[in-house]
Scaffold this motif. Structure first.
Motif, PDB file in Angstrom:
ATOM      1  N   ASN A 144       0.861  -1.357   0.197  1.00 26.42           N
ATOM      2  CA  ASN A 144      -0.052   0.250  -0.405  1.00 26.42           C
ATOM      3  C   ASN A 144       0.886   1.082   0.500  1.00 26.42           C
ATOM      4  N   LYS A 145       2.248   1.135   0.067  1.00 27.05           N
ATOM      5  CA  LYS A 145       2.651   2.410   0.759  1.00 27.05           C
ATOM      6  C   LYS A 145       4.154   2.284   0.169  1.00 27.05           C
ATOM      7  N   LYS A 146       4.326   1.688  -1.101  1.00 26.39           N
ATOM      8  CA  LYS A 146       5.712   1.422  -1.540  1.00 26.39           C
ATOM      9  C   LYS A 146       5.544   0.219  -3.274  1.00 26.39           C
ATOM     10  N   ILE A 147       6.346   0.587  -3.460  1.00 24.55           N
ATOM     11  CA  ILE A 147       6.562  -0.107  -5.072  1.00 24.55           C
ATOM     12  C   ILE A 147       7.796  -1.299  -4.689  1.00 24.55           C
ATOM     13  N   GLU A 148       8.709  -1.918  -4.498  1.00 26.06           N
ATOM     14  CA  GLU A 148       9.746  -2.291  -5.069  1.00 26.06           C
ATOM     15  C   GLU A 148       9.981  -3.256  -5.579  1.00 26.06           C
ATOM     16  N   LEU A 149      11.135  -3.097  -5.907  1.00 22.66           N
ATOM     17  CA  LEU A 149      11.946  -3.427  -7.683  1.00 22.66           C
ATOM     18  C   LEU A 149      13.505  -3.880  -7.930  1.00 22.66           C
ATOM     19  N   VAL A 150      14.019  -4.924  -8.705  1.00 22.02           N
ATOM     20  CA  VAL A 150      14.751  -5.489  -8.771  1.00 22.02           C
ATOM     21  C   VAL A 150      15.331  -4.815 -10.078  1.00 22.02           C
ATOM     22  N   GLU A 151      16.722  -3.655 -10.297  1.00 18.93           N
ATOM     23  CA  GLU A 151      16.643  -3.186 -11.152  1.00 18.93           C
ATOM     24  C   GLU A 151      18.507  -3.771 -11.864  1.00 18.93           C
ATOM     25  N   LEU A 152      18.673  -4.398 -13.221  1.00 16.73           N
ATOM     26  CA  LEU A 152      19.803  -4.777 -13.357  1.00 16.73           C
ATOM     27  C   LEU A 152      20.794  -4.033 -14.580  1.00 16.73           C
ATOM     28  N   ILE A 153      22.173  -3.417 -14.002  1.00 15.49           N
ATOM     29  CA  ILE A 153      22.602  -3.067 -13.988  1.00 15.49           C
ATOM     30  C   ILE A 153      23.399  -3.443 -14.603  1.00 15.49           C
ATOM     31  N   ALA A 154      24.158  -3.219 -16.211  1.00 14.41           N
ATOM     32  CA  ALA A 154      25.272  -3.654 -16.259  1.00 14.41           C
ATOM     33  C   ALA A 154      27.025  -2.624 -16.203  1.00 14.41           C
ATOM     34  N   ASP A 155      27.565  -4.055 -16.460  1.00 15.39           N
ATOM     35  CA  ASP A 155      29.162  -3.251 -15.837  1.00 15.39           C
ATOM     36  C   ASP A 155      29.731  -3.688 -16.457  1.00 15.39           C
ATOM     37  N   ASN A 156      31.256  -3.587 -15.921  1.00 16.05           N
ATOM     38  CA  ASN A 156      31.890  -3.063 -17.209  1.00 16.05           C
ATOM     39  C   ASN A 156      32.984  -4.976 -18.018  1.00 16.05           C
ATOM     40  N   THR A 157      32.124  -5.676 -16.871  1.00 13.50           N
ATOM     41  CA  THR A 157      32.863  -7.292 -17.414  1.00 13.50           C
ATOM     42  C   THR A 157      31.522  -7.552 -18.058  1.00 13.50           C
ATOM     43  N   GLY A 158      30.799  -7.492 -18.890  1.00 10.85           N
ATOM     44  CA  GLY A 158      29.770  -8.222 -19.186  1.00 10.85           C
ATOM     45  C   GLY A 158      28.546  -8.754 -18.440  1.00 10.85           C
ATOM     46  N   CYS A 159      28.245  -8.453 -16.722  1.00 13.77           N
ATOM     47  CA  CYS A 159      27.808  -8.950 -16.320  1.00 13.77           C
ATOM     48  C   CYS A 159      27.035  -8.110 -16.160  1.00 13.77           C
ATOM     49  N   TRP A 160      25.706  -8.279 -14.949  1.00 12.02           N
ATOM     50  CA  TRP A 160      24.696  -7.266 -14.922  1.00 12.02           C
ATOM     51  C   TRP A 160      24.755  -7.564 -13.364  1.00 12.02           C
ATOM     52  N   GLN A 161      24.173  -6.347 -12.380  1.00  5.78           N
ATOM     53  CA  GLN A 161      24.301  -6.499 -10.995  1.00  5.78           C
ATOM     54  C   GLN A 161      23.463  -6.230 -11.248  1.00  5.78           C
ATOM     55  N   GLU A 162      22.643  -6.737 -10.411  1.00  2.18           N
ATOM     56  CA  GLU A 162      21.142  -6.673  -9.218  1.00  2.18           C
ATOM     57  C   GLU A 162      21.054  -5.583  -8.041  1.00  2.18           C
ATOM     58  N   ARG A 163      20.342  -4.581  -7.991  1.00  3.15           N
ATOM     59  CA  ARG A 163      20.100  -3.391  -7.341  1.00  3.15           C
ATOM     60  C   ARG A 163      19.020  -3.403  -7.375  1.00  3.15           C
ATOM     61  N   SER A 164      18.179  -3.337  -5.763  1.00  5.61           N
ATOM     62  CA  SER A 164      16.793  -2.526  -5.267  1.00  5.61           C
ATOM     63  C   SER A 164      16.192  -1.445  -5.263  1.00  5.61           C
ATOM     64  N   THR A 165      15.314  -1.495  -6.044  1.00  4.33           N
ATOM     65  CA  THR A 165      14.968  -0.020  -5.317  1.00  4.33           C
ATOM     66  C   THR A 165      13.881   0.262  -5.166  1.00  4.33           C
ATOM     67  N   GLN A 166      13.367   1.014  -5.290  1.00  4.56           N
ATOM     68  CA  GLN A 166      11.572   1.421  -4.470  1.00  4.56           C
ATOM     69  C   GLN A 166      11.284   2.846  -4.803  1.00  4.56           C
ATOM     70  N   ILE A 167       9.976   3.025  -5.067  1.00  6.14           N
ATOM     71  CA  ILE A 167       8.765   4.060  -5.744  1.00  6.14           C
ATOM     72  C   ILE A 167       7.678   3.703  -4.647  1.00  6.14           C
ATOM     73  N   ILE A 168       8.186   5.370  -3.611  1.00  7.88           N
ATOM     74  CA  ILE A 168       7.854   5.179  -2.613  1.00  7.88           C
ATOM     75  C   ILE A 168       6.093   6.337  -2.551  1.00  7.88           C
ATOM     76  N   LEU A 169       5.013   5.506  -1.799  1.00  6.14           N
ATOM     77  CA  LEU A 169       4.170   6.641  -2.187  1.00  6.14           C
ATOM     78  C   LEU A 169       3.910   7.905  -1.312  1.00  6.14           C
ATOM     79  N   PRO A 170       4.569   9.116  -2.025  1.00  4.68           N
ATOM     80  CA  PRO A 170       3.909  10.204  -1.648  1.00  4.68           C
ATOM     81  C   PRO A 170       3.442  10.398  -0.397  1.00  4.68           C
ATOM     82  N   SER A 171       3.980  10.851   0.872  1.00  4.60           N
ATOM     83  CA  SER A 171       2.364  11.486   1.744  1.00  4.60           C
ATOM     84  C   SER A 171       1.663  12.709   1.110  1.00  4.60           C
ATOM     85  N   GLU A 172       0.796  12.979   1.320  1.00  8.43           N
ATOM     86  CA  GLU A 172      -0.487  14.210   1.392  1.00  8.43           C
ATOM     87  C   GLU A 172      -0.663  15.418   2.765  1.00  8.43           C
TER      88      GLU A 172
END
Length: 172
Positions: A144-172
């Protein structure tokens, strides 16, 4: 009245032309008298032998390599996450995350959907497993308050690193 106004404007413009412009004329003469050296020496160009492309030399450099061919040659690391390039991208994957805002949630048939507002004002609904953002962000949880997602970020070795990110519902 218009004629009188135009005559006054005309006289005011010509009255400024009789000012002392000697410093302007002196500057123009000095600038014209300056000479700049011209270097006529052009560097010699090296003759480069052109390589004629034949298909026997390797793959076409203008064609996208197949993923299986890259794996066969050991170009992709085997123990790191890779994005699914076969998957069709959704509309929300064309927006950076800072242009998306959570504006609420709605429950439909026991599934919780998050409402996402894009920068243009459009409203979209997403659920767990959907993708959004430019970095293959897969939604791992919706509350109800946020969306959690896992992004894939490319590095210089050809691998992809997972990064956790959130989009939070702004308080009114």
């Amino acid at each position: 009245m218009k004629k009188l106004l135009s005559v006054l404007v005309l006289f005011s413009l010509f009255s400024c032309s009789d000012e002392n412009n000697e410093d302007l004329h002196e500057f123009v003469q000095n600038t014209k008298s300056l000479t700049y050296p011209i270097h006529d020496k052009i560097p010699e160009l090296k003759n480069i032998d052109a390589l004629i492309f034949t298909e026997t030399l390797g793959r076409d450099p203008f064609a996208t390599p197949y993923l299986s061919a890259a794996k066969d040659h050991g170009l992709l690391p085997s123990k790191c996450p890779q994005p699914n390039i076969q998957r069709k991208k959704g509309i929300l994957e064309s927006y950076p995350l800072d242009r998306l805002a959570m504006s609420g949630t709605v429950r439909i048939n026991k599934t919780l959907f998050a409402l996402i507002q894009a920068s243009g004002g459009e409203l979209y609904h997403v659920k767990k497993g959907d993708y959004l953002g430019l970095n293959q962000g897969k939604i791992s949880d919706v509350s109800n308050k946020k969306i959690e997602l896992v992004e894939l970020i490319a590095d210089n070795t050809g691998c992809w690193q997972e990064r956790s990110t959130q989009i939070i519902l702004p308080s009114e």
